[in-house]
Scaffold this active site. Sequence first.
Site, PDB file in Angstrom:
ATOM      1  CG  PHE A 177      10.113 -13.951  -5.540  1.00  0.00           C
ATOM      2  CD1 PHE A 177       9.608 -14.669  -6.619  1.00  0.00           C
ATOM      3  CD2 PHE A 177       9.242 -13.595  -4.513  1.00  0.00           C
ATOM      4  CE1 PHE A 177       8.257 -15.008  -6.682  1.00  0.00           C
ATOM      5  CE2 PHE A 177       7.892 -13.927  -4.571  1.00  0.00           C
ATOM      6  CZ  PHE A 177       7.396 -14.636  -5.648  1.00  0.00           C
ATOM      7  NE  ARG A 178      19.282 -16.409  -6.486  1.00  0.00           N
ATOM      8  CZ  ARG A 178      19.825 -17.497  -5.935  1.00  0.00           C
ATOM      9  NH1 ARG A 178      19.135 -18.630  -5.856  1.00  0.00           N
ATOM     10  NH2 ARG A 178      21.048 -17.451  -5.451  1.00  0.00           N
ATOM     11  CG  LEU A 179      13.694 -10.627  -2.980  1.00  0.00           C
ATOM     12  CD1 LEU A 179      12.372  -9.883  -2.912  1.00  0.00           C
ATOM     13  CD2 LEU A 179      14.806  -9.685  -3.452  1.00  0.00           C
TER      14      LEU A 179
END
Length: 201
Positions: A177-179
């Site tokens: 999640f682009r974390l």
Amino acid sequence: MTERDGIFSGDDPFEIAQRWLDEAGESEVNDPNAMALSTVDADGLPNVRMVLLKAIEPDGFVFYTNYGSAKGQELEANARAAIVLHWKSLRRQVRVRGSVTRVGGAQADEYFASRSLKSRLGAIASRQSQPLESRTALMADVAKVTAKYGINPPRPAHWGGFKLSPVEIEFWADGAFRLHDRFVWRREGAENTWEITRLHP
């Protein structure tokens, strides 16, 4: 101390970078040691190009070039630079900023001698970044160099290495999640202790 584990574990950022580079060597199709090198010209305008990282030493990152090239001249005028190594297969990157010094003498001679003969002859003949009339003219220059030096050309004075000695090294790994996971190591100079900080994605 910031909690780190897995691929980020270790007390020496140069060892971590070498470990990541070694892993990339197993998965990247071409040139796992390719890196983008950023410099600035006399007017402060940034310049970036791809070069090959040739060594990670206990105190810096080493690459080689023509000292008369645009990057060579820019580094002589402003001995600071940044690099980034990005490995798509691993979904990781390493960013480095710091000061730059020349690598010459026996170390540069040894690396130059390890290159293929054609690469050595080309390095002698090329006036890198300067205007070129035609490829035919370049090949003629290579032929002249070949006739002069044969199979054992010496390292020319205009060719050698640079070492980037970091004040900042950032390790980045892709997250769901682009974390993403990011840890930056910072220090004021080689004699100082690293401070490690986890960054927001």
